[in-house]
Design a protein around this motif. Structure first.
Motif, mmCIF file in Angstrom:
data_model
loop_
_atom_site.group_PDB
_atom_site.id
_atom_site.type_symbol
_atom_site.label_atom_id
_atom_site.label_comp_id
_atom_site.label_asym_id
_atom_site.label_seq_id
_atom_site.Cartn_x
_atom_site.Cartn_y
_atom_site.Cartn_z
ATOM 1 N N GLN A 166 0.832 -1.204 0.000
ATOM 2 C CA GLN A 166 0.000 0.000 0.000
ATOM 3 C C GLN A 166 0.869 1.258 0.000
ATOM 4 N N ALA A 167 1.874 1.256 0.877
ATOM 5 C CA ALA A 167 2.751 2.427 0.997
ATOM 6 C C ALA A 167 3.511 2.676 -0.298
ATOM 7 N N ARG A 168 3.946 1.597 -0.946
ATOM 8 C CA ARG A 168 4.705 1.726 -2.191
ATOM 9 C C ARG A 168 3.834 2.320 -3.297
ATOM 10 N N ASP B 66 7.706 8.648 14.821
ATOM 11 C CA ASP B 66 8.873 7.770 14.953
ATOM 12 C C ASP B 66 8.501 6.307 15.176
ATOM 13 N N LEU B 67 7.204 5.967 15.159
ATOM 14 C CA LEU B 67 6.803 4.575 15.327
ATOM 15 C C LEU B 67 7.067 3.796 14.034
ATOM 16 N N LEU B 68 7.283 2.493 14.177
ATOM 17 C CA LEU B 68 7.744 1.666 13.069
ATOM 18 C C LEU B 68 6.809 1.708 11.863
ATOM 19 N N ARG B 69 5.505 1.678 12.096
ATOM 20 C CA ARG B 69 4.566 1.633 10.971
ATOM 21 C C ARG B 69 4.598 2.909 10.138
ATOM 22 N N THR B 70 4.877 4.036 10.779
ATOM 23 C CA THR B 70 4.985 5.283 10.023
ATOM 24 C C THR B 70 6.376 5.436 9.413
ATOM 25 N N ARG B 71 7.398 4.950 10.101
ATOM 26 C CA ARG B 71 8.756 4.989 9.544
ATOM 27 C C ARG B 71 8.820 4.192 8.247
ATOM 28 N N GLU B 72 8.213 2.993 8.275
ATOM 29 C CA GLU B 72 8.237 2.131 7.085
ATOM 30 C C GLU B 72 7.437 2.747 5.938
#
Length: 216
Positions: free
Chosen positions: A42-44, A62-68
């Protein structure tokens, strides 16, 4: 909603991709959960669309799901991502890790009060106004660094985005629920006008079309 031209700076508020807890309808809050393979996809896909808006800067929780999620946009734009813990999702104490059904069952009165727009510390956590107090200034500070016609992408969480939009638009906190939620990897767009911020798009998943009509 779609917005046309005539706006100086723009802010694109982009929700992170799908996680396993999203699929389970489990309240994440500040719990650090990674994206699923579907969430990365989805992000891609969304990053390729958002890159066409030619953003000038990216700031993310800074949480992982937003960083990724932010990393996918950085990869196609070449921009660096700055991370700020003040863009994290609402801390919801005892609600975190519970499913929607479990929350409704165990905290029925608290849940109903929140849905009515009353100030509620869900699970003993933060008020929505406190989330806006920490997140909206981050957005404003980063907007100030933009060129006059610049675009900022903010990669954050559904609750944080909704409360920040409410604050930036000057809406009363009890009405913020009217903005509705964002789907995974969808976004909202604010445009800066002579009368302040205006909501140009909400929960969008495609590039905006210009508003052609009497209300533009």
């Amino acid at each position: 909603m779609s917005g046309g031209g005539g706006y100086a700076r723009k802010v694109v508020l982009w929700r992170h991709g799908q996680t396993a807890w999203n699929l389970e309808r489990r309240f994440q809050g500040t719990t650090d959960i990674e994206l699923t393979e579907g969430g990365v996809a989805q992000a891609r896909r969304s990053a390729r669309l958002l890159a066409a808006l030619r953003p000038d800067a990216i700031v993310a929780s800074d949480l992982l799901r937003t960083r990724e999620t932010a990393a996918e946009l950085a990869a196609v734009t070449g921009l660096e991502v700055s991370h700020d813990e003040n863009l994290r999702e609402t801390y919801a104490g005892a609600w975190q890790g519970l499913t929607h059904d479990e929350i409704v069952e165990r905290y029925a009165e608290q849940y109903a009060a929140w849905k009515r727009g009353e100030p509620v510390r869900r699970g003993g956590g933060e008020l929505e106004t406190e989330v806006a107090d920490r997140a909206a200034p981050v957005i404003e500070r980063n907007v100030e660094k933009l060129p006059e016609d610049g675009t900022l992408v903010v990669v954050a969480h559904g609750g944080t985005i909704r409360t920040s939009i409410g604050r930036l638009l000057g809406l009363q906190p009890g009405t913020w629920e009217a903005l509705g939620g964002l789907s995974n990897c969808c976004w909202s767009v604010l445009g800066e006008s002579v009368r302040g911020w205006r909501l140009l798009e909400h929960n969008a998943g495609s590039l905006p079309e210009p508003v052609l009509g009497d209300d533009d």
